[in-house]
Design an enzyme around this catalytic site. Sequence first.
Site: not given
Length: 427
Positions: A262, A277, A349, A352, A391
């Site tokens: 990303r 991130r 998070e 999702s 994560r």
Amino acid sequence: MLDIKWIRENAAALDAALKKRGAEPLSETLVALDEKRRSVVSALQEMQSRRNAASKEIGAAMARKDAGLAEKLKSEVAELKNTMPEMEAQERELTAALNDALSCIPNVPLEDVPVGSDEKDNVVKHLWGTKPGWNHAPKEHFEIGEELGWMDFEGAARIAGARFTILKGQLARLERALGQFMLDVHTTEHGYLEVQPPLLVRDDAMYGTGQLPKFAEDLFRTTDGRWLIPTAEVPLTNLVREEILEQDKLPLRFTALTPCFRSEAGSAGRDTRGMLRQHQFMKCELVSITDADSSLDEHERMTACAEEILKRLGLHYRVVTLCTGDMGFGARKTYDLEVWLPGQDSYREISSCSVCGDFQARRMNARYRGKDDKATKFVHTLNGSGVALGRALIAVVENYLNEDGSVTVPDVLLPYMGGLKKIERAA
């Protein structure tokens, strides 16, 4: 993508849904564009019909030796042949404009999705487990990893720049163990089919799942025009593009453990330290393809599958229902799993899970047919993380930190760690 027929018939509902998402009403603009397109299509059909009829009338006139009428009809046909290509070009332009407009409209939230503007308005659904109780102070993962000598941010920056991480030795093995554990649970217990998909995809694959055209700036593109996948959702969901599936073969469930890439890595200045991130990260993805009646139940099931990973790792977490303003572009409803990170003293998070209805299927032309049905319907698609490896590694390192700086390996990962029970300082 939303159905323009549905928009015409439910203009107020679309504008209400967009308002919930914090967007401006668009139904009037879309309907007007569609009316213009439909008008041109109707005119073209009339021209085609008249051309066909006139061509037959020419033959009849010539059979009656009515040369004057025949010439008049020939002139009419010639005029239609000259005019129709212009109208066809106009129809193509209007269709492209309508599709471009529709492709940038987010999905319509389900009625039970909480209305809100951002993450502050998300609603906690439930919690599992308890926060660790220690006598020693918690630390953030990057402190722990660097002190152990198995996490290298400076070396990654020299090689690739900011927002990359090098894992070494025992921590590299721990991340590999997490991935293998997740795949094994999802494939042997949860019924997902393991897939090794391409990491490079074409425009239409990105378009199919909604990354294009709206989020092009958030992606990495190669020099030959392909895209690095931001998530395995893209290739996994596109496995059914342009297919007509048999309803009794549904649901289809796919999982993949892949790198993800990303370009956009979150808000400027947030999470700049550590590996929360990253431009490149590993994730175990879950994708389901269902019929229209099963997707909501499948959403609950998928979320439970992701939760099971955190439960077996012994990690305290909560499940939140995202509000309309915080939900992803293609989702109708999303549950976020937020794991407790002692070093940050907060929930973050880690997964999702979203149900998208037929939003992606329309873009991919993915359909199914019932046993006794003549007509086809668009499939419903779902995607979720089962879970993000980086994560999960952060959560394990922070939650299993010992007073001496070592990290205990969770019991469920021991079979994957070659006898290693603790992550200890590099020699």
